[in-house]
Write a protein that holds these residues in place. Structure first.
Motif, PDB file in Angstrom:
ATOM      1  N   ASN A  99       0.808  -1.224   0.000  1.00 20.62           N
ATOM      2  CA  ASN A  99       0.000   0.000   0.000  1.00 20.62           C
ATOM      3  C   ASN A  99       0.837   1.269   0.000  1.00 20.62           C
ATOM      4  N   ALA A 100       2.095   1.181   0.414  1.00 24.01           N
ATOM      5  CA  ALA A 100       2.936   2.377   0.519  1.00 24.01           C
ATOM      6  C   ALA A 100       3.747   2.642  -0.747  1.00 24.01           C
ATOM      7  N   TYR A 101       3.721   1.734  -1.689  1.00 24.26           N
ATOM      8  CA  TYR A 101       4.613   1.827  -2.858  1.00 24.26           C
ATOM      9  C   TYR A 101       4.457   3.140  -3.618  1.00 24.26           C
ATOM     10  N   TYR A 102       3.221   3.516  -3.903  1.00 25.18           N
ATOM     11  CA  TYR A 102       3.010   4.682  -4.759  1.00 25.18           C
ATOM     12  C   TYR A 102       3.055   6.010  -4.004  1.00 25.18           C
ATOM     13  N   ILE A 103       3.398   5.951  -2.732  1.00 28.32           N
ATOM     14  CA  ILE A 103       3.665   7.207  -2.020  1.00 28.32           C
ATOM     15  C   ILE A 103       4.878   7.898  -2.630  1.00 28.32           C
ATOM     16  N   ASP A 104       5.872   7.113  -3.024  1.00 26.92           N
ATOM     17  CA  ASP A 104       7.108   7.694  -3.571  1.00 26.92           C
ATOM     18  C   ASP A 104       7.573   7.012  -4.853  1.00 26.92           C
ATOM     19  N   HIS A 105       6.644   6.394  -5.581  1.00 29.10           N
ATOM     20  CA  HIS A 105       6.973   5.840  -6.897  1.00 29.10           C
ATOM     21  C   HIS A 105       5.925   6.309  -7.897  1.00 29.10           C
ATOM     22  N   THR A 106       6.394   6.707  -9.070  1.00 27.82           N
ATOM     23  CA  THR A 106       5.474   7.051 -10.150  1.00 27.82           C
ATOM     24  C   THR A 106       5.001   5.762 -10.827  1.00 27.82           C
ATOM     25  N   ASP A 108       5.570   4.414 -13.502  1.00 28.29           N
ATOM     26  CA  ASP A 108       6.578   3.654 -14.247  1.00 28.29           C
ATOM     27  C   ASP A 108       7.585   2.979 -13.323  1.00 28.29           C
ATOM     28  N   GLY A 109       7.327   3.040 -12.004  1.00 23.51           N
ATOM     29  CA  GLY A 109       8.189   2.352 -11.047  1.00 23.51           C
ATOM     30  C   GLY A 109       9.393   3.135 -10.590  1.00 23.51           C
ATOM     31  N   LYS A 110       9.534   4.390 -11.026  1.00 24.76           N
ATOM     32  CA  LYS A 110      10.676   5.202 -10.616  1.00 24.76           C
ATOM     33  C   LYS A 110      10.380   5.899  -9.288  1.00 24.76           C
ATOM     34  N   LYS A 111      11.400   5.963  -8.434  1.00 23.31           N
ATOM     35  CA  LYS A 111      11.224   6.589  -7.132  1.00 23.31           C
ATOM     36  C   LYS A 111      11.302   8.108  -7.282  1.00 23.31           C
ATOM     37  N   LYS A 112      10.167   8.770  -7.060  1.00 25.64           N
ATOM     38  CA  LYS A 112      10.088  10.219  -7.191  1.00 25.64           C
ATOM     39  C   LYS A 112       9.162  10.768  -6.116  1.00 25.64           C
ATOM     40  N   THR A 113       9.415  12.020  -5.743  1.00 25.28           N
ATOM     41  CA  THR A 113       8.674  12.608  -4.622  1.00 25.28           C
ATOM     42  C   THR A 113       7.181  12.742  -4.894  1.00 25.28           C
ATOM     43  N   GLU A 114       6.792  12.927  -6.159  1.00 22.89           N
ATOM     44  CA  GLU A 114       5.367  13.131  -6.433  1.00 22.89           C
ATOM     45  C   GLU A 114       4.563  11.840  -6.342  1.00 22.89           C
ATOM     46  N   GLY A 115       5.240  10.701  -6.450  1.00 25.32           N
ATOM     47  CA  GLY A 115       4.530   9.434  -6.364  1.00 25.32           C
ATOM     48  C   GLY A 115       3.447   9.324  -7.420  1.00 25.32           C
ATOM     49  N   ALA A 116       2.277   8.830  -7.028  1.00 23.90           N
ATOM     50  CA  ALA A 116       1.167   8.650  -7.955  1.00 23.90           C
ATOM     51  C   ALA A 116      -0.136   8.910  -7.217  1.00 23.90           C
ATOM     52  N   ILE A 117      -1.204   8.977  -7.967  1.00 19.32           N
ATOM     53  CA  ILE A 117      -2.543   9.021  -7.382  1.00 19.32           C
ATOM     54  C   ILE A 117      -2.954   7.566  -7.177  1.00 19.32           C
ATOM     55  N   PHE A 118      -3.253   7.192  -5.937  1.00 18.73           N
ATOM     56  CA  PHE A 118      -3.436   5.771  -5.670  1.00 18.73           C
ATOM     57  C   PHE A 118      -4.488   5.491  -4.603  1.00 18.73           C
ATOM     58  N   THR A 119      -4.945   4.241  -4.598  1.00 16.78           N
ATOM     59  CA  THR A 119      -5.795   3.731  -3.529  1.00 16.78           C
ATOM     60  C   THR A 119      -5.077   2.566  -2.868  1.00 16.78           C
ATOM     61  N   GLU A 120      -5.548   2.198  -1.693  1.00 19.83           N
ATOM     62  CA  GLU A 120      -4.988   1.058  -0.979  1.00 19.83           C
ATOM     63  C   GLU A 120      -5.907  -0.150  -1.123  1.00 19.83           C
ATOM     64  N   ASP A 121      -5.391  -1.322  -0.738  1.00 22.71           N
ATOM     65  CA  ASP A 121      -6.197  -2.533  -0.933  1.00 22.71           C
ATOM     66  C   ASP A 121      -7.319  -2.693   0.086  1.00 22.71           C
ATOM     67  N   TYR A 122      -7.501  -1.711   0.957  1.00 23.58           N
ATOM     68  CA  TYR A 122      -8.696  -1.687   1.798  1.00 23.58           C
ATOM     69  C   TYR A 122      -9.923  -1.379   0.947  1.00 23.58           C
ATOM     70  N   ASN A 123      -9.675  -0.837  -0.239  1.00 20.47           N
ATOM     71  CA  ASN A 123     -10.740  -0.566  -1.201  1.00 20.47           C
ATOM     72  C   ASN A 123     -10.603  -1.473  -2.405  1.00 20.47           C
ATOM     73  N   GLY A 124     -11.747  -1.858  -2.980  1.00 22.19           N
ATOM     74  CA  GLY A 124     -11.730  -2.559  -4.249  1.00 22.19           C
ATOM     75  C   GLY A 124     -11.443  -1.580  -5.378  1.00 22.19           C
ATOM     76  N   LYS A 125     -11.333  -2.105  -6.587  1.00 28.30           N
ATOM     77  CA  LYS A 125     -11.048  -1.263  -7.749  1.00 28.30           C
ATOM     78  C   LYS A 125     -12.305  -0.946  -8.555  1.00 28.30           C
TER      79      LYS A 125
END
Length: 253
Positions: A99-106, A108-125
């Motif tokens: 759940n924490a991966y996209y806090i600091d990954h875009t 494309d899998g690169k580690k960047k401060t902006e991360g991504a817009i994401f949800t956690e697996d507590y929610n369905g898709k």
């Protein structure tokens, strides 16, 4: 001897100062370029810029996202969010098992401060949960969820209340009903939103907020029978979050 010590100290301080300056410059450049991947992605996929729609207009924006191409390259992408009147125009991702991966990954899998817009697996898709929480950083250059802070202005909320979430073969339309500062508790671990009594009490607390920093549109009818999204970003204070919430109006398939 004393003079040599002072010279050494001076050199050390100079080196430290240069390092601090370099780190500061690096941070500034990262902030300045935050979100560039997503802007380039929209150009590559020929996605038209988001447009402003009058709130009362019952028209659908044609789904502009080629999800087959998008997910082939970025398999964690499962939706796209657009909010006319803001710069929120991004893919939504969820990382299985982290759940924490996209806090600091875009995406494309690169580690960047902006991360991504994401949800956690507590929610369905599928956005079928009572409350789907969507996270994004508050970047100084205006990217990611920075422009959500515009909803601190009540008129802006009234003029820009529509949210569109695109998935393959369907579009979900939401209306914003609340924007306010909250504490930093984890919403999905703090409330059982699937319990309608708990969810109703939660909504009542939101809809009756009186703080000066809160903007609540009481003309929007929201009950525990509805489905909402909560857009969550930072509020320049580690102990606070800024939340913008919208209720699902309809789904076009």
């Amino acid at each position: 001897m004393k003079k040599k010590i002072l010279i050494v100290i001076g050199i050390i301080l100079l080196i430290v100062g240069l390092l601090i300056g370099a780190l500061g410059l690096s941070r500034v450049l990262k902030e300045k370029n935050a979100g560039k991947l997503y802007e380039d992605l929209k150009v590559d996929m020929d996605i038209e810029p988001i447009i402003q729609l009058p709130n009362a207009k019952e028209e659908w924006i044609e789904n502009p996202i080629d999800f087959d191409s998008l997910t082939a390259q970025y398999p964690d992408v499962y939706a796209w969010i657009r909010i006319p009147g803001t710069r929120v125009d991004y893919p939504i991702v969820q990382r299985e098992g982290d759940n924490a991966y996209y806090i600091d990954h875009t995406i494309d899998g690169k580690k960047k401060t902006e991360g991504a817009i994401f949800t956690e697996d507590y929610n369905g898709k599928d956005f079928e949960d009572a409350n789907t929480v969507i996270y994004g950083h508050n970047m100084k250059n205006g990217s990611m969820f920075k422009t959500l802070h515009k909803y601190k202005d009540k008129q802006f909320l009234l003029d820009n209340s529509e949210v569109y979430i695109y998935q393959k073969d369907r579009v979900l339309k939401y209306r914003i009903f609340a924007a306010y500062i909250y504490d930093n508790r984890h919403l999905m671990l703090s409330f059982d939103f699937e319990d309608k009594k708990i969810f109703q009490k939660y909504l009542e607390n939101v809809l009756t907020k009186k703080e000066m920093s809160s903007n609540i549109d009481t003309t929007v009818n929201v009950t525990a029978d509805d489905k909402i999204i909560t857009l969550c970003t930072c509020n320049n204070n580690e102990a606070q979050r800024y939340l913008v919430q919208a209720v699902l109006l309809s789904i076009q398939e």
